[in-house]
Design an enzyme around this catalytic site. Structure first.
Site, mmCIF file in Angstrom:
data_model
loop_
_atom_site.group_PDB
_atom_site.id
_atom_site.type_symbol
_atom_site.label_atom_id
_atom_site.label_comp_id
_atom_site.label_asym_id
_atom_site.label_seq_id
_atom_site.Cartn_x
_atom_site.Cartn_y
_atom_site.Cartn_z
ATOM 1 N N ASP A 1 -0.179 -7.385 1.527
ATOM 2 C CA ASP A 1 0.385 -6.029 1.612
ATOM 3 C C ASP A 1 1.910 -6.059 1.732
ATOM 4 O OD1 ASP A 1 0.460 -3.308 1.721
ATOM 5 O OD2 ASP A 1 -0.436 -3.120 3.720
ATOM 6 N N HIS B 1 0.822 -1.227 0.000
ATOM 7 C CA HIS B 1 0.000 0.000 0.000
ATOM 8 C C HIS B 1 0.848 1.266 0.000
ATOM 9 C CE1 HIS B 1 0.287 0.200 4.512
ATOM 10 N NE2 HIS B 1 0.182 1.482 4.269
ATOM 11 N N GLN C 1 0.495 5.932 11.232
ATOM 12 C CA GLN C 1 0.699 6.424 9.869
ATOM 13 C C GLN C 1 2.157 6.880 9.669
ATOM 14 O OE1 GLN C 1 -2.442 6.314 10.973
ATOM 15 N NE2 GLN C 1 -2.761 5.024 9.182
ATOM 16 N N GLY C 2 2.763 6.405 8.589
ATOM 17 C CA GLY C 2 4.162 6.731 8.314
ATOM 18 C C GLY C 2 5.106 5.624 8.741
ATOM 19 N N ASP C 3 4.599 4.683 9.554
ATOM 20 C CA ASP C 3 5.409 3.519 9.935
ATOM 21 C C ASP C 3 5.198 2.369 8.968
ATOM 22 O OD1 ASP C 3 6.549 4.603 12.306
ATOM 23 O OD2 ASP C 3 4.659 4.249 13.358
ATOM 24 N N SER C 4 4.161 2.460 8.150
ATOM 25 C CA SER C 4 3.836 1.393 7.200
ATOM 26 C C SER C 4 5.044 0.986 6.383
ATOM 27 C CB SER C 4 2.764 1.867 6.221
ATOM 28 O OG SER C 4 1.523 1.724 6.806
HETATM 29 N N1 ARG Z 1 -1.324 2.356 7.168
HETATM 30 C C1 ARG Z 1 -0.368 3.029 7.991
HETATM 31 C C2 ARG Z 1 0.722 3.641 7.127
HETATM 32 O O1 ARG Z 1 0.503 3.770 5.946
HETATM 33 C C3 ARG Z 1 0.144 2.160 9.102
HETATM 34 C C4 ARG Z 1 -0.903 1.986 10.073
HETATM 35 C C5 ARG Z 1 -0.567 1.077 11.173
HETATM 36 N N2 ARG Z 1 -1.611 1.287 12.102
HETATM 37 C C6 ARG Z 1 -1.683 0.742 13.296
HETATM 38 N N3 ARG Z 1 -2.631 1.087 14.077
HETATM 39 N N4 ARG Z 1 -0.796 -0.124 13.667
HETATM 40 O O2 ARG Z 1 1.702 4.160 7.600
#
Ligand code: ARG
Length: 259
Positions: free
Chosen positions: A111, A64, A201-204
């Site tokens: 993913d 993603h 967000q940003g850790d993905s």
């Molecule tokens: N989708 C997020 C990203 O793009 C990562 C989200 C992880 N969320 C969580 N609650 N662990 O960075």
């Protein structure tokens, strides 16, 4: 949220983490993309996701993080603790492989993505979990998460690398948090039932490390670190044959298991 982190008794990424150094995570990369924001006249490089150096010119990240991305507009940075600094080494992306069955929705699984870099970066390269690493995913396993992501839901990016510890959930506990999304196929949950510590967000795309191996890739969650909403990770062992094919063989003496 911060007070909840204290009740977990763990190191307080990331939500509920501590500042960290890439010296301790030499294979952790900031995955930057050339982004044109609506109020900018020119595009600029910005941290979008995390990635893990798993071979001299191979980085593991989340599918993603890459939809529609042209390799020319992608690069990784090694050895930069603060995203605002110019420390470390930057290498552009040559090509991008994304799981062919990723449908754009992290909750549907698949993913995972592999970036091939234009130049090789120095190791160590982190070892990915393989099909016989089922033990890494047993309930209660301690894991390390790290990244430059937000420190709370809807928050801004941290700007400074952070790391934390979380625990792997059982499938049952995961299904309780996500009864409709059923994050079971190629995914697993981790965190704490009371919340307080999580990726955000940003850790993905960044690594979920168990026993020194990349066991997971940061994928999704409902909010960040909320009570009753675990973090969900792509299960690297599930995709190991596909990933190994993309990564190729890495000389054993150059790979490490994180200490
Ligand atoms: N989708 C997020 C990203 O793009 C990562 C989200 C992880 N969320 C969580 N609650 N662990 O960075």
């Amino acid at each position: 949220m911060a007070s909840m982190a204290l009740t977990t008794g763990t190191a307080q990424a990331i939500v509920g983490g501590n500042p960290a150094s890439t010296k301790d995570f030499p294979w952790l990369l900031s995955f930057e993309q050339l982004i044109q924001r609506s109020d900018d006249t020119v595009a600029s490089w910005a941290h979008e996701c995390g990635a893990t150096l798993v071979g001299p010119n191979k980085a593991l990240t989340a599918a993603h993080c890459v939809p529609g991305l042209i390799p020319d507009r992608a690069r990784v940075v090694q050895g930069r603790d603060k995203t605002s600094s110019r420390d470390g080494k930057t290498v552009k992306v040559d090509s991008i492989w994304s799981h062919p069955e990723f449908d754009g929705i992290p909750a549907n699984g698949n993913d995972v993505a592999v970036l091939t870099l234009r130049e090789s970066l120095p190791g160590p390269y982190l070892t990915i979990a393989s099909a016989d690493d089922a033990d890494l995913y047993t309930s209660g396993q301690q894991a390390t998460i790290a990244g430059w992501g937000a420190v709370r839901s809807n928050g801004r990016l941290s700007g400074q690398l952070r790391a934390a510890q979380v625990s792997v959930y059982s499938e049952e506990a995961c299904a309780e948090d996500y009864p409709t999304d059923e994050p079971r196929n190629g995914q697993f949950c981790a965190g704490f039932p009371e919340g307080g510590v999580d990726t955000c967000q940003g850790d993905s795309g960044g690594p979920f490390i168990v026993d020194g191996k990349v066991a997971g890739v940061v994928s999704w969650g409902n909010g960040c670190a909320d009570h009753g909403s675990a973090g969900v990770y792509a299960n690297v062992a599930t995709y190991a044959p596909l990933l190994r094919h993309q990564i190729g063989d890495v000389p054993a003496e150059e790979t490490v298991r994180a200490g």
